[in-house]
Design an enzyme around this catalytic site. Structure first.
Site, PDB file in Angstrom:
ATOM      1  N   HIS A   2       9.127  13.630 -15.468  1.00 34.16           N
ATOM      2  CA  HIS A   2       8.152  12.860 -14.676  1.00 34.16           C
ATOM      3  C   HIS A   2       6.763  13.031 -15.296  1.00 34.16           C
ATOM      4  N   PHE A   4       4.074  11.461 -15.231  1.00 30.66           N
ATOM      5  CA  PHE A   4       2.928  11.321 -14.334  1.00 30.66           C
ATOM      6  C   PHE A   4       2.926  12.410 -13.258  1.00 30.66           C
ATOM      7  N   LYS A 147       5.459  -0.575 -16.855  1.00 35.24           N
ATOM      8  CA  LYS A 147       4.349  -0.536 -17.806  1.00 35.24           C
ATOM      9  C   LYS A 147       3.360   0.565 -17.453  1.00 35.24           C
ATOM     10  N   ARG A 148       3.786   1.527 -16.618  1.00 34.44           N
ATOM     11  CA  ARG A 148       2.942   2.653 -16.206  1.00 34.44           C
ATOM     12  C   ARG A 148       1.694   2.197 -15.457  1.00 34.44           C
ATOM     13  N   LEU A 149       1.822   1.100 -14.739  1.00 37.57           N
ATOM     14  CA  LEU A 149       0.721   0.616 -13.912  1.00 37.57           C
ATOM     15  C   LEU A 149       0.642   1.408 -12.593  1.00 37.57           C
ATOM     16  N   ALA A 150       1.797   1.834 -12.087  1.00 36.43           N
ATOM     17  CA  ALA A 150       1.817   2.559 -10.804  1.00 36.43           C
ATOM     18  C   ALA A 150       0.947   3.824 -10.844  1.00 36.43           C
ATOM     19  N   LEU A 388       4.805   3.313   8.426  1.00 37.12           N
ATOM     20  CA  LEU A 388       5.348   1.970   8.640  1.00 37.12           C
ATOM     21  C   LEU A 388       6.022   1.407   7.388  1.00 37.12           C
TER      22      LEU A 388
HETATM   23  S1  NHW Z   1       7.487   3.510  -1.118  1.00 34.77           S
HETATM   24  C1  NHW Z   1       7.618   1.857  -1.683  1.00 34.77           C
HETATM   25  C2  NHW Z   1       7.128   1.669  -3.083  1.00 34.77           C
HETATM   26  N1  NHW Z   1       7.228   0.263  -3.484  1.00 34.77           N
HETATM   27  C3  NHW Z   1       8.358  -0.334  -3.883  1.00 34.77           C
HETATM   28  O1  NHW Z   1       9.394   0.284  -4.016  1.00 34.77           O
HETATM   29  C4  NHW Z   1       8.267  -1.820  -4.121  1.00 34.77           C
HETATM   30  C5  NHW Z   1       9.126  -2.290  -5.262  1.00 34.77           C
HETATM   31  N2  NHW Z   1       8.805  -1.565  -6.474  1.00 34.77           N
HETATM   32  C6  NHW Z   1       7.632  -1.694  -7.160  1.00 34.77           C
HETATM   33  O2  NHW Z   1       6.755  -2.457  -6.804  1.00 34.77           O
HETATM   34  C7  NHW Z   1       6.113   3.384   0.066  1.00 34.77           C
HETATM   35  C8  NHW Z   1       7.464  -0.803  -8.379  1.00 34.77           C
HETATM   36  O3  NHW Z   1       8.721  -0.399  -8.828  1.00 34.77           O
HETATM   37  C9  NHW Z   1       6.576   0.430  -8.100  1.00 34.77           C
HETATM   38  C10 NHW Z   1       6.558   1.339  -9.340  1.00 34.77           C
HETATM   39  C11 NHW Z   1       5.154   0.000  -7.812  1.00 34.77           C
HETATM   40  C12 NHW Z   1       7.107   1.267  -6.937  1.00 34.77           C
HETATM   41  N3  NHW Z   1       5.938   6.344  -5.182  1.00 34.77           N
HETATM   42  O4  NHW Z   1       4.333   1.536 -13.211  1.00 34.77           O
HETATM   43  P1  NHW Z   1       5.547   2.309 -13.521  1.00 34.77           P
HETATM   44  C13 NHW Z   1       4.801   3.547  -0.688  1.00 34.77           C
HETATM   45  O5  NHW Z   1       4.138   2.557  -0.968  1.00 34.77           O
HETATM   46  C14 NHW Z   1       6.361   6.596 -10.312  1.00 34.77           C
HETATM   47  C15 NHW Z   1       5.336   7.155  -6.060  1.00 34.77           C
HETATM   48  O6  NHW Z   1       6.043   2.218 -14.908  1.00 34.77           O
HETATM   49  P2  NHW Z   1       7.029   0.545 -11.772  1.00 34.77           P
HETATM   50  C16 NHW Z   1       4.343   4.935  -1.032  1.00 34.77           C
HETATM   51  C17 NHW Z   1       7.530   6.950 -11.197  1.00 34.77           C
HETATM   52  O7  NHW Z   1       8.159   8.128 -10.711  1.00 34.77           O
HETATM   53  N4  NHW Z   1       5.537   7.108  -7.391  1.00 34.77           N
HETATM   54  O8  NHW Z   1       6.737   1.964 -12.506  1.00 34.77           O
HETATM   55  C18 NHW Z   1       3.595   5.004  -2.346  1.00 34.77           C
HETATM   56  C19 NHW Z   1       6.867   7.110 -12.540  1.00 34.77           C
HETATM   57  O9  NHW Z   1       6.202   8.368 -12.631  1.00 34.77           O
HETATM   58  P3  NHW Z   1       6.925   9.581 -13.403  1.00 34.77           P
HETATM   59  C20 NHW Z   1       6.389   6.185  -7.851  1.00 34.77           C
HETATM   60  O10 NHW Z   1       8.441   0.543 -11.393  1.00 34.77           O
HETATM   61  C21 NHW Z   1       3.180   6.427  -2.645  1.00 34.77           C
HETATM   62  C22 NHW Z   1       5.810   6.027 -12.514  1.00 34.77           C
HETATM   63  O11 NHW Z   1       5.580   5.716 -11.113  1.00 34.77           O
HETATM   64  C23 NHW Z   1       7.053   5.300  -6.990  1.00 34.77           C
HETATM   65  O12 NHW Z   1       6.534  -0.574 -12.607  1.00 34.77           O
HETATM   66  C24 NHW Z   1       2.390   6.534  -3.926  1.00 34.77           C
HETATM   67  C25 NHW Z   1       6.271   4.774 -13.213  1.00 34.77           C
HETATM   68  O13 NHW Z   1       5.261   3.833 -13.138  1.00 34.77           O
HETATM   69  C26 NHW Z   1       6.807   5.419  -5.602  1.00 34.77           C
HETATM   70  N5  NHW Z   1       7.403   4.625  -4.701  1.00 34.77           N
HETATM   71  O14 NHW Z   1       6.145   0.621 -10.460  1.00 34.77           O
HETATM   72  C27 NHW Z   1       1.929   7.932  -4.197  1.00 34.77           C
HETATM   73  N6  NHW Z   1       7.822   4.493  -7.729  1.00 34.77           N
HETATM   74  O15 NHW Z   1       6.039  10.794 -13.237  1.00 34.77           O
HETATM   75  C28 NHW Z   1       0.703   8.300  -3.368  1.00 34.77           C
HETATM   76  C29 NHW Z   1       7.649   4.859  -9.001  1.00 34.77           C
HETATM   77  O16 NHW Z   1       8.269   9.772 -12.751  1.00 34.77           O
HETATM   78  C30 NHW Z   1       0.170   9.703  -3.726  1.00 34.77           C
HETATM   79  N7  NHW Z   1       6.794   5.887  -9.092  1.00 34.77           N
HETATM   80  O17 NHW Z   1       7.069   9.186 -14.851  1.00 34.77           O
HETATM   81  C31 NHW Z   1      -1.058  10.072  -2.897  1.00 34.77           C
HETATM   82  C32 NHW Z   1      -2.301   9.308  -3.401  1.00 34.77           C
HETATM   83  C33 NHW Z   1      -3.528   9.563  -2.501  1.00 34.77           C
HETATM   84  C34 NHW Z   1      -4.024  10.977  -2.656  1.00 34.77           C
HETATM   85  C35 NHW Z   1      -5.267  11.238  -1.769  1.00 34.77           C
HETATM   86  C36 NHW Z   1      -5.760  12.750  -1.828  1.00 34.77           C
HETATM   87  C1  EN5 Z   2       7.795   2.973   3.269  1.00 39.82           C
HETATM   88  N1  EN5 Z   2       7.297   3.063   4.605  1.00 39.82           N
HETATM   89  O1  EN5 Z   2      17.822   0.990   1.929  1.00 39.82           O
HETATM   90  C2  EN5 Z   2       9.266   2.730   3.253  1.00 39.82           C
HETATM   91  N2  EN5 Z   2      17.657   0.309   4.038  1.00 39.82           N
HETATM   92  O2  EN5 Z   2      19.949   2.506   5.738  1.00 39.82           O
HETATM   93  C3  EN5 Z   2       9.764   2.483   1.868  1.00 39.82           C
HETATM   94  N3  EN5 Z   2      21.055  -0.295   4.945  1.00 39.82           N
HETATM   95  O3  EN5 Z   2      19.172  -1.138   5.779  1.00 39.82           O
HETATM   96  C4  EN5 Z   2      11.109   3.107   1.594  1.00 39.82           C
HETATM   97  N4  EN5 Z   2      23.005  -1.864   0.647  1.00 39.82           N
HETATM   98  O4  EN5 Z   2      23.258   0.786   5.804  1.00 39.82           O
HETATM   99  C5  EN5 Z   2      12.237   2.472   2.340  1.00 39.82           C
HETATM  100  N5  EN5 Z   2      24.134  -1.035   6.699  1.00 39.82           N
HETATM  101  C6  EN5 Z   2      13.589   2.926   1.889  1.00 39.82           C
HETATM  102  C7  EN5 Z   2      14.700   2.118   2.529  1.00 39.82           C
HETATM  103  C8  EN5 Z   2      14.973   0.824   1.802  1.00 39.82           C
HETATM  104  C9  EN5 Z   2      15.825  -0.135   2.561  1.00 39.82           C
HETATM  105  C10 EN5 Z   2      17.192   0.431   2.798  1.00 39.82           C
HETATM  106  C11 EN5 Z   2      18.944   0.813   4.438  1.00 39.82           C
HETATM  107  C12 EN5 Z   2      18.749   1.982   5.377  1.00 39.82           C
HETATM  108  C13 EN5 Z   2      19.736  -0.315   5.114  1.00 39.82           C
HETATM  109  C14 EN5 Z   2      21.935  -1.200   5.665  1.00 39.82           C
HETATM  110  C15 EN5 Z   2      22.256  -2.423   4.836  1.00 39.82           C
HETATM  111  C16 EN5 Z   2      22.941  -2.086   3.534  1.00 39.82           C
HETATM  112  C17 EN5 Z   2      23.092  -3.276   2.643  1.00 39.82           C
HETATM  113  C18 EN5 Z   2      23.720  -2.878   1.347  1.00 39.82           C
HETATM  114  C19 EN5 Z   2      23.192  -0.409   6.054  1.00 39.82           C
HETATM  115  C20 EN5 Z   2      25.314  -0.365   7.178  1.00 39.82           C
HETATM  116  C21 EN5 Z   2      25.128   0.058   8.639  1.00 39.82           C
HETATM  117  C22 EN5 Z   2      26.137  -0.608   9.535  1.00 39.82           C
HETATM  118  C23 EN5 Z   2      25.632  -0.680  10.970  1.00 39.82           C
HETATM  119  C24 EN5 Z   2      26.627  -1.347  11.839  1.00 39.82           C
HETATM  120  C25 EN5 Z   2      27.960  -0.666  11.778  1.00 39.82           C
HETATM  121  C26 EN5 Z   2      28.474  -0.519  10.385  1.00 39.82           C
HETATM  122  C27 EN5 Z   2      27.433   0.122   9.498  1.00 39.82           C
END
Ligand code: NHW
Ligand code: EN5
Length: 388
Positions: A2, A4, A147-150, A388
């Site tokens: 990791h 980062f 692209k390491r934008l996160a 949320l």
């Molecule tokens: S979790 C939901 C996050 N969003 C998504 O999953 C949406 C779909 N995915 C994307 O948009 C709830 C991209 O895949 C994202 C990563 C943007 C996730 N948390 O740009 P690169 C939140 O919003 C690390 C933290 O190449 P990418 C909470 C990854 O481990 N880190 O990846 C957010 C790697 O680092 P490493 C995450 O796929 C909390 C690096 O990013 C992560 O294009 C944030 C790769 O970057 C995640 N969910 O973009 C932290 N996903 O060290 C807040 C990936 O492993 C910390 N990475 O090489 C606190 C800040 C405030 C401090 C104040 C004191």
């Molecule tokens: C930041 N606040 O995986 C949050 N959802 O179980 C970000 N599964 O809905 C992070 N895969 O199990 C969020 N059906 C991380 C969660 C991302 C979303 C996610 C899961 C949670 C989900 C469903 C659908 C699965 C679809 C295929 C699931 C089975 C349950 C079913 C209920 C009725 C009786 C039979 C079993």
């Protein structure tokens, strides 16, 4: 592994379980004067922006980015589809900082391609109360992934949080990063089995027919608890007192002011539903329960079907059994045509899951702290906070 996260003040895997260090901040204490005043440099052709959530055009841009690029389940069958009203509610609590609503745009076209947000929260860990940032809605356009934008987005948000003299954060993610505070699981209670099976959210159980399944999950038409009614503004102080008292039992929980309770719990259509139990004789509020609304888009469905999901939010019980309270929530959610009711195994939720016919989901949720280390590992039941 990791590159980062190894550089960040979070608990590292190799330190896990070492009980030698003290509980508290990981990084040395700093002052606001030491925080860099200029934003981190983005790759060429991209620029930072503050997303003004009061602007309908900006809200449309955020909504479109998230609804097309935000979180999906691991099989990419569903994607979260937060509504604009929900996002405005989630991102403008009392004392929020507009500068923590960060976007990245393409310089030439101004197209919004990435987003990250923080909101302020007073969090208690054991007996230590601290102002923190709750980080959420990190999202990068699919074409700009890997692209390491996160890390840049995270560092820029961190800088702006530091500028407010705040040095800790809490966040959740479905993926495992260094190092989870607790791993939680989602449980699901079908309300509309026919639809859930049709869109692939669930399957017919072995030896079950559709008819038997529907019957198995049938709910009464009316709520059971006498005095069950929607929360109103006049209930704010009673609800605040109950919630402040109730949350004291958890190791990690927010300290909520009346203003916070007003913001987070007064019902808002299709965003948050809160109910109270008003004692029939004394008219005192004895219990509170709530859920928020987060639909998902069914992917690969040309008709753009939405799955309407309710998520259990904050509850307080002093008189009514928790399972009875949640059963009443299931009943009102069913009446309002939600398809499924989701809960995490945090707080006291484990106590009613089997009885109320919740089934274990395939998704996990990890809770994380930034720049804070706890001595003892926690279990989901120690958590009194919902992101949320
Ligand atoms: S979790 C939901 C996050 N969003 C998504 O999953 C949406 C779909 N995915 C994307 O948009 C709830 C991209 O895949 C994202 C990563 C943007 C996730 N948390 O740009 P690169 C939140 O919003 C690390 C933290 O190449 P990418 C909470 C990854 O481990 N880190 O990846 C957010 C790697 O680092 P490493 C995450 O796929 C909390 C690096 O990013 C992560 O294009 C944030 C790769 O970057 C995640 N969910 O973009 C932290 N996903 O060290 C807040 C990936 O492993 C910390 N990475 O090489 C606190 C800040 C405030 C401090 C104040 C004191
Ligand atoms: C930041 N606040 O995986 C949050 N959802 O179980 C970000 N599964 O809905 C992070 N895969 O199990 C969020 N059906 C991380 C969660 C991302 C979303 C996610 C899961 C949670 C989900 C469903 C659908 C699965 C679809 C295929 C699931 C089975 C349950 C079913 C209920 C009725 C009786 C039979 C079993």
């Amino acid at each position: 592994k990791h590159s980062f996260w190894e550089t960040q003040p979070v608990e590292q895997y190799h330190d896990r379980g070492k009980n030698t260090e003290d509980e508290g901040p990981i990084a040395p204490l700093r002052s606001v004067a030491e925080v860099r005043t200029n934003p981190y440099k983005l790759p060429k052709h991209y620029e930072w922006c503050i997303c003004d959530l009061n602007c309908t055009h900006t809200m449309n841009e955020i909504f479109n980015l998230l609804s097309n690029h935000y979180v999906e389940d691991f099989e990419s069958m569903f994607r979260y589809n937060y509504s604009k009203d929900f996002l405005q509610w989630a991102l403008r609590p009392p004392g929020y900082f507009p500068s923590w609503h960060i976007g990245v745009r393409v310089e030439a076209t101004k197209r919004l391609v990435a987003f990250i947000t923080g909101i302020p929260v007073n969090m208690r860990l054991h007996s230590m109360c601290m102002p923190m940032a709750e980080v959420n809605f990190l999202c990068i356009h699919k074409k700009l992934r890997s692209k390491r934008l996160a890390p840049l987005l995270i560092k820029e948000l961190t800088r702006r949080v530091h500028l407010e003299n705040i040095w800790q954060a809490i966040y959740t993610a479905g993926i495992v990063l260094p190092t989870p505070l607790v791993t939680c699981q989602y449980w699901h209670r079908p309300l509309n089995s026919k639809k859930l099976i049709k869109v692939g959210f669930s399957q017919l159980g072995l030896g079950m027919t559709m008819g038997r399944t529907i019957k198995h999950y049938r709910l009464p038409q009316k709520t059971f608890t006498p005095g069950f009614r929607a929360m109103e503004r006049r209930d704010i102080s009673a609800v605040a007192r109950l919630l402040q008292q109730y949350l004291q039992q958890f190791v990690v929980a927010p300290e909520l002011s009346e203003a916070d309770v007003e913001h987070w719990l007064v019902p808002l259509n299709n965003v948050v539903n809160t109910y109270v139990i008003e004692d029939v004789e004394s008219h005192n509020i004895t219990d509170v329960c709530s859920f928020y609304t987060l639909p998902s888009t069914v992917l690969g469905d040309q008709r753009h079907t939405a799955l309407k999901a309710a998520y259990l939010f904050y509850n307080v019980t002093t008189k009514t059994p928790l399972s009875q309270l949640v059963n009443d929530l299931l009943i009102v959610a069913k009446q309002s045509e939600y398809d499924v009711f989701n809960v995490l195994d945090i707080m006291q939720n484990q106590s009613f899951l089997q009885e109320l016919k919740f089934k274990l989901g395939d998704g996990h949720l990890q809770y994380y702290l930034y720049n804070y280390r706890l001595k003892e590992p926690l279990s989901p039941g120690d958590l009194g906070v919902i992101l949320l």
